[in-house]
Design a protein around this motif. Structure first.
Motif, PDB file in Angstrom:
ATOM      1  N   ARG A  98       0.746  -1.086  -0.034  1.00  0.00           N
ATOM      2  CA  ARG A  98       0.084   0.067  -0.042  1.00  0.00           C
ATOM      3  C   ARG A  98       0.983   1.295  -0.147  1.00  0.00           C
ATOM      4  O   ARG A  98       0.521   2.305  -0.060  1.00  0.00           O
ATOM      5  CB  ARG A  98      -0.762  -0.013   1.107  1.00  0.00           C
ATOM      6  CG  ARG A  98      -1.731  -1.091   1.291  1.00  0.00           C
ATOM      7  CD  ARG A  98      -2.557  -1.023   2.633  1.00  0.00           C
ATOM      8  NE  ARG A  98      -1.656  -1.093   3.792  1.00  0.00           N
ATOM      9  CZ  ARG A  98      -2.054  -0.511   5.215  1.00  0.00           C
ATOM     10  NH1 ARG A  98      -3.144  -0.172   5.341  1.00  0.00           N
ATOM     11  NH2 ARG A  98      -0.766  -0.784   5.828  1.00  0.00           N
ATOM     12  N   VAL A 141       2.904   1.757   2.737  1.00  0.00           N
ATOM     13  CA  VAL A 141       3.113   2.160   4.230  1.00  0.00           C
ATOM     14  C   VAL A 141       4.561   1.630   4.501  1.00  0.00           C
ATOM     15  O   VAL A 141       4.810   0.431   4.407  1.00  0.00           O
ATOM     16  CB  VAL A 141       2.122   1.465   5.124  1.00  0.00           C
ATOM     17  CG1 VAL A 141       2.140   1.971   6.679  1.00  0.00           C
ATOM     18  CG2 VAL A 141       0.694   1.944   4.501  1.00  0.00           C
ATOM     19  N   ARG A 197       3.960   6.287   0.818  1.00  0.00           N
ATOM     20  CA  ARG A 197       2.871   7.114   0.971  1.00  0.00           C
ATOM     21  C   ARG A 197       2.691   7.650   2.648  1.00  0.00           C
ATOM     22  O   ARG A 197       2.100   8.775   2.663  1.00  0.00           O
ATOM     23  CB  ARG A 197       1.634   6.513   0.535  1.00  0.00           C
ATOM     24  CG  ARG A 197       1.666   6.402  -0.980  1.00  0.00           C
ATOM     25  CD  ARG A 197       0.292   5.821  -1.586  1.00  0.00           C
ATOM     26  NE  ARG A 197      -0.686   6.834  -1.391  1.00  0.00           N
ATOM     27  CZ  ARG A 197      -2.005   6.678  -1.434  1.00  0.00           C
ATOM     28  NH1 ARG A 197      -2.490   5.328  -1.510  1.00  0.00           N
ATOM     29  NH2 ARG A 197      -2.884   7.326  -1.162  1.00  0.00           N
ATOM     30  N   LEU A 227      -3.953   7.105   3.476  1.00  0.00           N
ATOM     31  CA  LEU A 227      -3.918   6.591   2.202  1.00  0.00           C
ATOM     32  C   LEU A 227      -5.254   6.899   1.290  1.00  0.00           C
ATOM     33  O   LEU A 227      -5.150   6.882   0.191  1.00  0.00           O
ATOM     34  CB  LEU A 227      -3.836   5.117   2.331  1.00  0.00           C
ATOM     35  CG  LEU A 227      -2.751   4.401   3.036  1.00  0.00           C
ATOM     36  CD1 LEU A 227      -2.846   2.866   3.271  1.00  0.00           C
ATOM     37  CD2 LEU A 227      -1.582   4.947   2.243  1.00  0.00           C
ATOM     38  N   THR A 261      -2.027  11.718  -2.238  1.00  0.00           N
ATOM     39  CA  THR A 261      -0.816  11.670  -1.689  1.00  0.00           C
ATOM     40  C   THR A 261       0.136  12.990  -1.835  1.00  0.00           C
ATOM     41  O   THR A 261       0.843  13.194  -0.848  1.00  0.00           O
ATOM     42  CB  THR A 261       0.000  10.250  -2.443  1.00  0.00           C
ATOM     43  OG1 THR A 261      -0.722   9.176  -2.123  1.00  0.00           O
ATOM     44  CG2 THR A 261       1.482  10.237  -2.021  1.00  0.00           C
TER      45      THR A 261
END
Length: 250
Positions: A11, A13, A49, A200, A204
């Motif tokens: 994702r 992260v 992100r 998220l 971004t």
């Protein structure tokens, strides 16, 4: 990495987790170097992100490793090396256009307080507490504590922590704005994950640049900052995400 775990998921992260629970997640040179490597990897990875900070065990971070300081044959050189390594990491982290979320499950002291202050959103447990701790071992602040703590809670309150070495409990920290949210210990990870998930969902670039601009604002003139704002909004405005959202809003 010694005493530190780092991973970037699909994702975007990036999770940095201190993992020296037996030592209260204290920062030694191994952890400092691992932190530097992790932040450099984030800086070079365009897929990241959100950054998530956490730690293992009961204590978030007890500060610098006092045992390693005591064992060093040249304490001044050791402290310069340790502080310098962590400081380079914090400077790099501060300049990233990526929001940082911290989950604080227990006490944060000294350098641990500095690491927490590097986060933009802090979710903490009622079992957490916050103390500068430096004067307790005869040292002055490092890791940005003497600059970021007054910014977060004001000069007078910061001096209570820095000069009088007052320990602040979780409820007071929330009232002062040192942390953003409280969650029970068994809900802390989920609460931090909810914040990450919310970020998220946001564009971004817009979120990341807002974070970067806010942090950069302290170090320059109003005119210089407005120039940065203008060039940044212009650059983002050319992108597809902004075009879609502007058209939808219009």
């Amino acid at each position: 990495m010694t005493g530190l775990e780092f991973v970037v998921d699909d994702r975007g992260v990036a999770t940095i987790r201190l993992n020296r629970p037996e030592e209260g997640n204290a920062l030694d040179l191994g952890v400092a170097e691992g932190l530097a490597a992790a932040i450099e990897a984030i800086r070079q990875d365009a897929s990241v992100r959100v950054v998530r900070l956490s730690s293992a065990g009961r204590i978030f971070c007890g500060g610098g490793d006092v045992g390693a300081m005591a064992a060093s044959p040249d304490r001044g050189a050791y402290l310069a090396d340790l502080a310098g390594t962590v400081h380079r990491s914090l400077i790099a982290l501060d300049g990233l256009a990526v929001p940082v979320v911290a989950a604080v499950q227990g006490p944060a002291a000294g350098a641990g307080l500095g690491l927490m202050l590097a986060a933009d959103i802090v979710v903490a447990s009622p079992k957490s507490s916050f103390v500068a701790a430096y004067s307790g071992v005869g040292l002055s602040p490092d890791c940005g504590v003497s600059i970021n703590l007054p910014r977060a809670i004001g000069l007078r309150r910061a001096l209570r922590m820095l000069v009088r070495n007052e320990r602040v409990d979780a409820r007071t920290a929330l009232e002062w704005g040192l942390i953003d949210d409280l969650a029970e210990p068994d809900e802390l990870d989920r609460a931090a994950d909810d914040v990450v998930a919310l970020l998220l969902e946001r564009p971004t670039e817009a979120v990341g640049q807002a974070r970067r601009l806010a942090r950069a604002s302290y170090a320059r003139t109003f005119a210089d900052h407005l120039d940065d704002e203008a060039s940044t909004i212009s650059e983002i405005g050319r992108g597809g995400a902004a075009a879609e959202l502007i058209a939808r809003f219009a």
